[in-house]
Design an enzyme around this catalytic site. Structure first.
Site, PDB file in Angstrom:
ATOM      1  N   ASP A   1     -11.446   2.992   3.958  1.00 44.51           N
ATOM      2  CA  ASP A   1     -11.904   1.597   3.909  1.00 44.51           C
ATOM      3  C   ASP A   1     -13.427   1.520   3.780  1.00 44.51           C
ATOM      4  OD1 ASP A   1     -10.040  -0.511   3.955  1.00 44.51           O
ATOM      5  OD2 ASP A   1      -9.533  -0.122   6.055  1.00 44.51           O
TER       6      ASP A   1
ATOM      7  N   LYS B   1       0.841  -1.202   0.000  1.00 46.66           N
ATOM      8  CA  LYS B   1       0.000   0.000   0.000  1.00 46.66           C
ATOM      9  C   LYS B   1       0.875   1.251   0.000  1.00 46.66           C
ATOM     10  CE  LYS B   1      -3.915  -2.169   2.308  1.00 46.66           C
ATOM     11  NZ  LYS B   1      -4.438  -2.658   3.577  1.00 46.66           N
TER      12      LYS B   1
ATOM     13  N   GLN C   1      -5.110  -1.352   9.538  1.00 43.02           N
ATOM     14  CA  GLN C   1      -5.074  -2.705   8.979  1.00 43.02           C
ATOM     15  C   GLN C   1      -5.739  -3.698   9.937  1.00 43.02           C
ATOM     16  OE1 GLN C   1      -3.923  -3.488   5.884  1.00 43.02           O
ATOM     17  NE2 GLN C   1      -4.413  -5.642   6.176  1.00 43.02           N
TER      18      GLN C   1
END
Ligand code: GUN
Length: 300
Positions: free
Chosen positions: A121, A54, A98
């Site tokens: 997200d 990422k 995460q």
């Protein structure tokens, strides 16, 4: 018949290229550089790989990347304090924590501490509610990537029958909402569904996100249907040597590719689209935060 293989790697590269162009324009015209903060708690090896990837793609797209690595035994209050600082930081437009988090943390509380505007997200309860009610939301990256591939392939999805296999908050549920938003007739199936082969057989679009290796068989697929395989399962591959493994999806690719009209491979299908959509979401969040028009084709 043999299905068209959807090249997610190439499509993701195209999306990342478009994000990069928009980032360059934001910098040149407004002096703004989008920034993405990624928070990793603990040392899960798979998560470390994702986070590194990422960060690399964020920088390649011309954005700022901020990585925060915390030890596995970090108290939840400390993580919440970091999120609060990132919420207030004007250089940060996207925040990703995460998952999974260590067992002592309340995942929902952590996710809901992220500013909804920076929730790239799309997991914050406000964004989930906005998506479900057809309001402008931040949309989870993997389902967004699947939707982009389906729109690219079919154009208008209106009236198509879609089956989503899997009901997770990360993929299944938001995927169903997005397909509904594009006027598909949506069925959500899962591990308890009766006559799953029969349910799948009626669908023009099949999205498999159950986490069971090669579960969906070619005989289940309606001839000509589009199959999107979200699964990433590592299975033993003794043919490659002792102790070796290989990646497979939730779909039995070999049999399904003989029946489907189009299908995503694993790897190289949905996977690369997820990070491309994370970059797209960071750009979208940045534009919204600054009250600038959003780039077209990069959101739901
Ligand atoms: N872990 C596995 N997939 C995801 C994802 O899409 N977002 C986050 N934050 N963590 C993950």
């Amino acid at each position: 018949m043999s299905a068209r293989i959807i090249d997610g790697k190439a499509f993701a590269a195209e999306i990342r290229g478009r994000v990069g162009e928009e980032v360059a324009r934001l910098k040149a015209e407004h002096g703004i550089t989008p920034g993405l903060a990624v928070v990793l708690v603990g040392e899960d090896p798979a998560s470390q790989v994702y986070v590194r990837s990422k960060g690399r793609h964020t920088i390649e797209a011309g954005m700022n990347s901020y990585e925060h690595k915390l030890p596995a035994d970090t108290p939840e209050a400390e993580l919440l304090a970091l999120i609060e600082r990132l919420n207030e930081d004007p250089a940060v437009h996207g925040i990703l924590v995460q998952l999974p988090l260590p067992g002592h943390m309340d995942e929902a509380a952590v996710i809901n501490a992220i500013s909804p505007a920076k929730d790239v997200d799309g997991f914050h309860i406000l964004n989930v509610g906005r998506l479900a009610t057809g309001q402008k939301a931040m949309v989870p990256c993997t389902p967004l990537g699947c939707l982009m591939m389906l729109r690219d392939l079919h154009g208008d999805l209106s009236g198509m029958g879609a089956v989503v296999i899997g009901r997770s908050n990360i993929v299944g549920k938001p995927m169903a909402q997005l397909l509904l938003g594009d006027s598909c007739t949506v069925t959500i199936a899962h591990s308890r569904t009766r006559d799953l082969p029969g349910v799948v057989k009626r669908a023009d679009i099949v999205v498999a996100a159950v986490g069971r290796p090669e579960m969906v068989k070619g005989e289940w697929i309606k001839p000509g249907a589009t199959v999107i395989d979200v699964g990433i399962n590592r299975i033993p591959a003794p043919e490659k040597g002792e102790g070796k493994t290989r990646l497979v999806g939730d779909v039995d690719f070999e049999s399904a590719a003989k029946v489907a009209g189009a299908i995503t491979p694993v790897p190289g299908g949905v996977g690369p689209m997820t990070i491309a959509c994370l970059l797209a979401n960071t750009l979208t969040a940045c534009c919204r935060i600054h009250g600038l028009p959003e780039p077209e084709g990069l959101t739901a």
